[in-house]
Design an enzyme around this catalytic site. Structure first.
Site, mmCIF file in Angstrom:
data_model
loop_
_atom_site.group_PDB
_atom_site.id
_atom_site.type_symbol
_atom_site.label_atom_id
_atom_site.label_comp_id
_atom_site.label_asym_id
_atom_site.label_seq_id
_atom_site.Cartn_x
_atom_site.Cartn_y
_atom_site.Cartn_z
ATOM 1 N N TYR A 33 0.828 -1.215 0.000
ATOM 2 C CA TYR A 33 0.000 0.000 0.000
ATOM 3 C C TYR A 33 0.853 1.253 0.000
ATOM 4 C CZ TYR A 33 0.785 0.873 5.036
ATOM 5 O OH TYR A 33 1.355 1.153 6.253
ATOM 6 N N LYS A 149 6.392 -1.794 2.008
ATOM 7 C CA LYS A 149 5.184 -1.227 2.618
ATOM 8 C C LYS A 149 4.035 -2.223 2.441
ATOM 9 C CE LYS A 149 3.057 3.318 3.205
ATOM 10 N NZ LYS A 149 3.121 3.351 4.656
ATOM 11 N N GLU A 181 12.274 2.459 14.020
ATOM 12 C CA GLU A 181 11.305 3.501 13.636
ATOM 13 C C GLU A 181 10.102 3.425 14.556
ATOM 14 O OE1 GLU A 181 9.694 2.712 9.707
ATOM 15 O OE2 GLU A 181 9.728 0.554 10.071
ATOM 16 N N LEU A 205 10.971 1.290 7.130
ATOM 17 C CA LEU A 205 10.442 1.801 5.869
ATOM 18 C C LEU A 205 11.146 3.113 5.565
ATOM 19 C CD1 LEU A 205 8.061 1.310 3.798
ATOM 20 C CD2 LEU A 205 6.959 3.180 4.995
HETATM 21 N N1 PMP Z 1 7.532 3.862 8.931
HETATM 22 C C1 PMP Z 1 6.366 3.184 8.952
HETATM 23 C C2 PMP Z 1 6.330 1.824 9.577
HETATM 24 C C3 PMP Z 1 5.208 3.738 8.377
HETATM 25 O O1 PMP Z 1 4.053 3.059 8.375
HETATM 26 C C4 PMP Z 1 5.285 5.052 7.831
HETATM 27 C C5 PMP Z 1 4.056 5.719 7.275
HETATM 28 N N2 PMP Z 1 3.649 5.181 6.076
HETATM 29 C C6 PMP Z 1 6.514 5.723 7.835
HETATM 30 C C7 PMP Z 1 7.623 5.097 8.401
HETATM 31 C C8 PMP Z 1 6.652 7.100 7.231
HETATM 32 O O2 PMP Z 1 6.600 7.047 5.836
HETATM 33 P P1 PMP Z 1 6.122 8.306 4.982
HETATM 34 O O3 PMP Z 1 6.969 9.466 5.398
HETATM 35 O O4 PMP Z 1 6.352 7.915 3.572
HETATM 36 O O5 PMP Z 1 4.671 8.538 5.312
#
Ligand code: PMP
Length: 288
Positions: A33, A149, A181, A205
């Site tokens: 996603y 993701k 994270e 991620l």
């Molecule tokens: N880490 C995880 C586990 C996430 O779910 C997200 C949000 N999608 C992020 C980091 C941040 O990613 P982004 O800045 O692309 O929203």
């Protein structure tokens, strides 16, 4: 939530969008996603989100059902269909499709399921940005492919609920003594006036926001270092920030009940928050 969604080539009202129960997304969480913020009708870093989607699809060997041009066109139409919403949060999901229940991949002839919807984007309130938020830590109980993701988010669900149960904003994860994270955010730390970020790896991620923050640090001469961040560095940090497409940047002012720095959003946070807002506004003017 706005009404018009996209499902397998068709725009239709949400209430009419249904999928078979044998969809592998439902059976196995077998899909990927994206979440894309849209400010005033402009998708923020759309190409980067589409690229990350393509990387996730390739990593799990789901056939990419649309070309880059077609992804763009579909998402732009979804934004237009939901233009009654001022700012939007696009949610986009691709699963390995519908097939008799068997863990092994279905035949090539099975088409991936593609779904996208738009919701009202709710970025943190000014009050929250000014006050900062609390977080807890937990062991990172997820798998070894967190750079994908994937929609299979059971570990993240449990970790996020831990934060809700403790009435804090986020759960920050540690793997073998190293910061990875948050349950749905990337984490930055400030120590001795330097911004520290864990490097891209299969344990986190790569956030689109994470990249923007590091670009802003580089282009504005903010001292920064991309290197593993230890639990000790996290716990002794002057500042901790969490970042994501929908949360933008938020300061963590308390970690496991211990004050972070002075217990309020720090000076580097204030600076980066302002830079991020400026960048966002500039980007939206340029792409209009
Ligand atoms: N880490 C995880 C586990 C996430 O779910 C997200 C949000 N999608 C992020 C980091 C941040 O990613 P982004 O800045 O692309 O929203």
């Amino acid at each position: 939530m706005a009404d018009t969604v996209y499902l397998n080539g068709v725009f239709l009202p949400l209430a009419q969008a249904t999928i078979p129960v044998l969809d592998r997304g439902f059976m196995f969480g077998d899909g990927v996603y994206e979440v894309i913020p849209v400010y005033n009708g402009q998708a923020f870093r759309l190409d980067e989100h589409i690229q990350r989607l393509q990387a996730s699809l390739a990593a799990v060997r789901i056939r990419n059902p649309l070309t880059t041009v077609a992804w763009r066109a579909m998402l732009l139409q979804l934004i237009a269909e939901n233009k009654a919403l001022q700012d939007q949060s696009l949610y986009l999901q691709v699963t390995r499709g519908v097939a008799p229940r068997d863990q092994a991949f279905p035949p090539e002839s099975v088409a991936p399921t593609v779904f996208a919807m738009s919701m009202a984007l709710q970025t943190p309130s000014t009050a929250l940005v000014q006050s900062g938020v609390a977080a807890i830590t937990a062991l990172d109980i997820r798998w070894d492919r967190c750079n994908i993701k994937a929609i299979s988010l059971l570990a993240n669900v449990l970790l996020r609920q831990q934060a809700v149960d403790e009435a804090v904003a986020e759960t920050i994860m540690l793997r073998e003594g190293w910061l990875t994270e948050g349950s749905s955010t990337n984490v930055f730390v400030v120590a001795q006036d330097k911004l520290l970020a864990p490097p891209k790896s299969q344990h986190m991620l790569t956030g689109v926001t994470y990249d923007v923050i590091l670009e802003l640090a580089a282009s504005h001469g903010i001292a920064h270092l991309v290197a593993p961040v230890s639990e000790a560095q996290l716990r002794s940090a002057d500042e901790i920030w969490i970042t994501s497409s929908t949360k933008e940047i938020l300061a963590i002012i308390s970690l496991d009940g211990q004050r972070v720095g002075q217990g309020q959003p720090g000076p580097l946070f204030q600076r980066m928050y302002a830079l991020y807002q400026d960048f966002k506004n500039q980007y939206m003017r340029h792409t209009r």
